[in-house]
Design a protein around this motif. Structure first.
Motif, short mmCIF file in Angstrom:
data_model
loop_
_atom_site.label_atom_id
_atom_site.label_comp_id
_atom_site.label_asym_id
_atom_site.label_seq_id
_atom_site.Cartn_x
_atom_site.Cartn_y
_atom_site.Cartn_z
N CYS A 6 0.86 -1.18 0.00
CA CYS A 6 0.00 0.00 0.00
C CYS A 6 0.89 1.23 0.00
O CYS A 6 1.77 1.36 0.84
N THR A 7 0.69 2.11 -0.95
CA THR A 7 1.34 3.42 -0.92
C THR A 7 0.27 4.49 -0.89
O THR A 7 -0.85 4.28 -1.35
N TYR A 8 0.62 5.63 -0.32
CA TYR A 8 -0.37 6.68 -0.14
C TYR A 8 0.23 8.02 -0.54
O TYR A 8 1.45 8.17 -0.66
N ASP A 9 -0.64 8.96 -0.72
CA ASP A 9 -0.22 10.29 -1.14
C ASP A 9 -0.99 11.33 -0.34
O ASP A 9 -2.22 11.40 -0.42
N THR A 10 -0.28 12.11 0.44
CA THR A 10 -0.89 13.19 1.18
C THR A 10 0.16 14.24 1.50
O THR A 10 1.34 13.93 1.64
N SER A 11 -0.28 15.48 1.60
CA SER A 11 0.62 16.55 2.02
C SER A 11 0.34 16.94 3.47
O SER A 11 0.98 17.83 4.02
N PHE A 54 5.60 0.33 8.19
CA PHE A 54 5.35 1.74 7.91
C PHE A 54 6.66 2.42 7.55
O PHE A 54 7.57 2.49 8.38
N GLN A 55 6.76 2.89 6.31
CA GLN A 55 7.94 3.63 5.86
C GLN A 55 7.46 5.01 5.42
O GLN A 55 7.05 5.21 4.26
N LYS A 56 7.56 5.93 6.36
CA LYS A 56 6.95 7.25 6.17
C LYS A 56 7.57 8.01 5.01
O LYS A 56 6.87 8.66 4.23
N ALA A 57 8.89 7.95 4.89
CA ALA A 57 9.56 8.71 3.83
C ALA A 57 9.15 8.19 2.45
O ALA A 57 9.06 8.95 1.49
N ARG A 58 8.88 6.90 2.36
CA ARG A 58 8.45 6.31 1.10
C ARG A 58 6.94 6.36 0.92
O ARG A 58 6.42 5.93 -0.10
N LYS A 59 6.25 6.80 1.96
CA LYS A 59 4.78 6.83 1.96
C LYS A 59 4.21 5.46 1.63
O LYS A 59 3.37 5.28 0.74
N SER A 60 4.72 4.48 2.37
CA SER A 60 4.18 3.13 2.20
C SER A 60 3.75 2.56 3.55
O SER A 60 4.34 2.88 4.59
N ALA A 61 2.75 1.73 3.52
CA ALA A 61 2.19 1.13 4.73
C ALA A 61 1.76 -0.29 4.39
O ALA A 61 0.57 -0.58 4.26
N ASN A 62 2.72 -1.15 4.25
CA ASN A 62 2.44 -2.53 3.82
C ASN A 62 1.96 -3.37 4.98
O ASN A 62 2.50 -3.29 6.09
N LEU A 63 0.99 -4.21 4.71
CA LEU A 63 0.45 -5.13 5.72
C LEU A 63 1.19 -6.46 5.61
O LEU A 63 1.29 -7.02 4.52
N VAL A 64 1.65 -6.94 6.74
CA VAL A 64 2.31 -8.26 6.79
C VAL A 64 1.42 -9.19 7.61
O VAL A 64 1.07 -8.88 8.75
N ILE A 65 1.07 -10.31 7.00
CA ILE A 65 0.31 -11.34 7.70
C ILE A 65 1.24 -12.52 7.90
O ILE A 65 1.77 -13.08 6.93
N SER A 66 1.47 -12.88 9.14
CA SER A 66 2.36 -14.00 9.42
C SER A 66 1.53 -15.28 9.56
O SER A 66 0.35 -15.24 9.88
N ALA A 67 2.17 -16.40 9.29
CA ALA A 67 1.53 -17.72 9.47
C ALA A 67 0.12 -17.74 8.89
O ALA A 67 -0.87 -17.93 9.61
N SER A 68 0.02 -17.56 7.59
CA SER A 68 -1.28 -17.46 6.92
C SER A 68 -2.18 -18.67 7.22
O SER A 68 -1.70 -19.80 7.32
N GLN A 69 -3.47 -18.37 7.33
CA GLN A 69 -4.47 -19.40 7.56
C GLN A 69 -5.49 -19.37 6.42
O GLN A 69 -5.65 -18.34 5.76
#
Lengths: 120, 119
Positions: free
Chosen positions: A23-28, A68-83
């Motif tokens: 997920c990447t986002y764009d906001t000022s 969350f990588q603020k400088a890159r404006k990314s917020a990736n979701l990580v799901i561990s041990a998928s079910q």
């Protein structure tokens, strides 16, 4: 320009493995919140995890964590041990601020979603 | 406690008819939102109520759409003279009193939605 971009229309993951949904986002706006929701085939939107723009640490909720990588404006979701029950659509959303009581801002801006399929 | 509830769960109507969709937010939540989700798409914001303030109607797609909320409780979304492009799932969400900044307490909790089909 899109404010929330989810570049993966569909993803497959093997049961018990970890998966990252982009997920990447764009906001000022310096103050904003980022949310992930899960939408199974039943249609209900289920809140998973929240990250505030001023939060110093990445959010975690059980098997869910947010990279969350603020400088890159990314917020990736990580799901561990998928079910198998993780198979669903996943939506990234943003709420811009500051939003004051009675103000006009407050709605979530959604991405187009990623369909995750967990294979047994 | 009970979550957000919506009724009806499904509505089939003929083009040109009016429809009313209902939302019961979580008790104590002052903010209420309506969204529309077309097939295979993300959610589009329609309207937002916060306490007794004037609603934010900036997302309503046309003047055929309107919504009301009684105090901090039930809300009704009305679509007049329905068109086939109105076919979608209409989702309602509520959140606790809005803070003055970015906060987890602004998390929106969604109802199960109303699936509207306009023939």
């Amino acid at each position: 320009a899109q404010k929330i971009t989810q570049t993966q229309p569909g993803m497959f993951v093997q049961e018990k493995e970890a998966v990252t949904l982009d997920c990447t986002y764009d906001t000022s706006d310096p103050s904003y919140g980022l949310f992930w929701y899960k939408q199974p085939s039943s249609g209900e939107m289920i809140f998973l995890i929240y990250q505030g723009s001023y939060d110093q640490q990445n959010a975690t909720e059980g098997r869910y964590s947010l990279n969350f990588q603020k400088a890159r404006k990314s917020a990736n979701l990580v799901i561990s041990a998928s079910q198998l029950g993780d198979s669903a659509m996943y939506f990234c959303a943003m709420r811009e601020g500051p939003w004051n009581y009675g103000g006009s801002q407050g709605n979530l801006i959604f991405g187009k979603g990623t369909k995750l399929s967990v294979k047994p | 406690g009970a979550g957000v509830s919506q009724s009806p769960s499904n509505k089939v109507t003929e083009k040109g008819k009016d429809v009313e969709l209902r939302c019961d937010p979580i008790s104590g939540h002052t903010a209420l939102y309506w969204y529309r989700q077309r097939l295979g798409q993300g959610l589009e914001f329609l309207i937002y109520f916060q306490g007794n303030s004037a609603p934010d109607k900036s997302g309503l797609p046309s003047d055929r759409f309107s919504a009301e909320r009684t105090g901090e409780s039930v809300s009704t979304l009305t679509i007049q003279r329905t068109q086939q492009e109105d076919s979608a799932v209409y989702l309602c969400a509520s959140s606790p009193r809005t803070s003055g900044g970015a906060s987890r307490t602004d998390t929106q909790y969604f109802g199960p939605g109303t699936r509207l089909t306009v023939l």
